[in-house]
Design an enzyme around this catalytic site. Structure first.
Site, mmCIF file in Angstrom:
data_model
loop_
_atom_site.group_PDB
_atom_site.id
_atom_site.type_symbol
_atom_site.label_atom_id
_atom_site.label_comp_id
_atom_site.label_asym_id
_atom_site.label_seq_id
_atom_site.Cartn_x
_atom_site.Cartn_y
_atom_site.Cartn_z
ATOM 1 N N LYS A 85 0.837 -1.207 0.000
ATOM 2 C CA LYS A 85 0.000 0.000 0.000
ATOM 3 C C LYS A 85 0.868 1.252 0.000
ATOM 4 C CE LYS A 85 -2.023 -1.065 3.932
ATOM 5 N NZ LYS A 85 -1.402 -2.341 4.328
ATOM 6 N N ARG A 117 -9.086 0.955 9.485
ATOM 7 C CA ARG A 117 -8.673 -0.413 9.772
ATOM 8 C C ARG A 117 -9.717 -1.155 10.591
ATOM 9 N NH1 ARG A 117 -2.884 0.440 9.178
ATOM 10 N NH2 ARG A 117 -1.717 -1.472 9.486
ATOM 11 N N ARG A 119 11.476 -6.427 4.570
ATOM 12 C CA ARG A 119 11.191 -5.003 4.391
ATOM 13 C C ARG A 119 12.186 -4.108 5.126
ATOM 14 N NH1 ARG A 119 5.273 -2.620 5.188
ATOM 15 N NH2 ARG A 119 5.523 -3.088 7.390
ATOM 16 N N ARG A 163 11.732 -2.130 10.907
ATOM 17 C CA ARG A 163 10.772 -1.666 11.901
ATOM 18 C C ARG A 163 10.605 -2.689 13.026
ATOM 19 N NH1 ARG A 163 5.649 -0.093 8.279
ATOM 20 N NH2 ARG A 163 4.644 -1.153 10.011
ATOM 21 N N ARG A 200 -0.057 -8.892 13.872
ATOM 22 C CA ARG A 200 -0.632 -7.954 12.908
ATOM 23 C C ARG A 200 -1.534 -8.659 11.904
ATOM 24 N NH1 ARG A 200 4.572 -5.529 10.822
ATOM 25 N NH2 ARG A 200 3.348 -4.300 9.373
HETATM 26 P P1 ADP Z 1 1.412 -2.011 7.735
HETATM 27 O O1 ADP Z 1 0.470 -1.596 6.654
HETATM 28 O O2 ADP Z 1 2.724 -2.447 7.246
HETATM 29 O O3 ADP Z 1 0.825 -2.956 8.737
HETATM 30 P P2 ADP Z 1 1.257 0.657 8.918
HETATM 31 O O4 ADP Z 1 2.457 1.485 8.734
HETATM 32 O O5 ADP Z 1 0.039 0.989 8.145
HETATM 33 O O6 ADP Z 1 1.766 -0.802 8.652
HETATM 34 O O7 ADP Z 1 0.843 0.633 10.457
HETATM 35 C C1 ADP Z 1 1.756 0.314 11.479
HETATM 36 C C2 ADP Z 1 1.044 0.218 12.822
HETATM 37 O O8 ADP Z 1 0.484 1.501 13.156
HETATM 38 C C3 ADP Z 1 -0.130 -0.740 12.891
HETATM 39 O O9 ADP Z 1 0.269 -2.085 13.117
HETATM 40 C C4 ADP Z 1 -0.922 -0.144 14.055
HETATM 41 O O10 ADP Z 1 -0.326 -0.472 15.291
HETATM 42 C C5 ADP Z 1 -0.763 1.345 13.833
HETATM 43 N N1 ADP Z 1 -1.848 1.871 12.961
HETATM 44 C C6 ADP Z 1 -1.708 2.325 11.697
HETATM 45 N N2 ADP Z 1 -2.893 2.696 11.193
HETATM 46 C C7 ADP Z 1 -3.816 2.453 12.151
HETATM 47 C C8 ADP Z 1 -5.215 2.585 12.232
HETATM 48 N N3 ADP Z 1 -5.944 3.049 11.198
HETATM 49 N N4 ADP Z 1 -5.835 2.227 13.393
HETATM 50 C C9 ADP Z 1 -5.127 1.771 14.429
HETATM 51 N N5 ADP Z 1 -3.813 1.587 14.422
HETATM 52 C C10 ADP Z 1 -3.140 1.922 13.303
#
Ligand code: ADP
Length: 209
Positions: free
Chosen positions: A13, A88, A122, A155, A166
């Protein structure tokens, strides 16, 4: 154009968003990047969310919705945006519908086996937050991101235990959004399996950009 990028962790994404925002001239709003920047800055928000994110869990809906509402209210998001990693949960989707009308939701389709493989390799740029994958190329200089010269790091939430959590969270809380948006006729499926250039190509075809 107001777009949401939906899909499991590691589906690409963020990688596509970085290129797509240039084509669409809209801001890239990544909740993950916002949280990571807050953690790096050791701000109040950063201190609050660090342990949650490192464990692979979701930040609470109220905090996350407030951040996005604020970002969408800014001048640069007037003509559209790409929301990456938000919503999410169904709660977040309902909240979003209350303050912005999304045009389309891109569903990045990727099997679990590929998710595990991708997150394992990654690397993320500490300076600009861009993602890079060792499967899809090599930086010109080891450990340095080509575009901005920032340091590439792994990360904390890309460690094995956090990855499993996750994926579980994705299945339970985020995957239901696929049906939610399909019923609203907003969903566009994209096969996230191929290399980034091909995923970009199918995005361009879909949206005529
Ligand atoms: P990825 O898409 O690789 O899982 P992101 O960078 O989108 O990673 O998100 C990393 C972390 O940030 C998530 O695992 C969560 O802990 C937090 N996070 C991101 N977006 C949200 C969201 N919309 N609601 C709740 N937590 C979020």
């Amino acid at each position: 154009m107001k777009l949401v990028f939906l899909g499991p962790p590691g589906a690409g994404k963020g990688t596509l968003a970085v290129k797509a925002v240039v084509l669409l001239t809209v801001p890239h709003i990544s909740t993950g990047n916002i949280f990571r920047a807050a953690i790096a800055a050791k701000s109040e928000l950063g201190l609050k969310v660090k342990a949650i994110i490192d464990a692979g869990k979701l930040v609470d809906d109220e905090t996350t919705v407030a951040l996005v509402k604020d970002a969408l209210g800014r001048e640069d998001a007037r003509n559209g945006y790409i929301l990456d990693g938000f919503p999410r949960t169904i709660f977040q989707a309902e909240a979003l519908a209350g303050f912005s009308a999304v045009d389309n939701v891109i569903n990045f389709d990727l099997p679990d086996a590929s998710v595990l493989e991708r997150l394992g390799g990654r690397r993320t740029c500490r300076t600009c937050g861009a993602n890079f994958h060792i499967l899809f190329g090599k930086p010109k200089q080891d450990g340095v991101w080509d575009s901005c010269g920032g340091e590439l790091y792994i990360r904390d939430d890309d460690r094995k235990e956090a990855i499993a959590e996750r994926l579980e969270v994705y299945r339970e809380q985020t995957a239901p959004l696929i049906d939610y948006y399909r019923k609203k006729r907003l969903l566009v499926d994209v096969d996230a399996g191929p290399a980034p250039e091909q995923v970009l190509e199918s995005f361009r075809k879909n949206f005529g950009v």
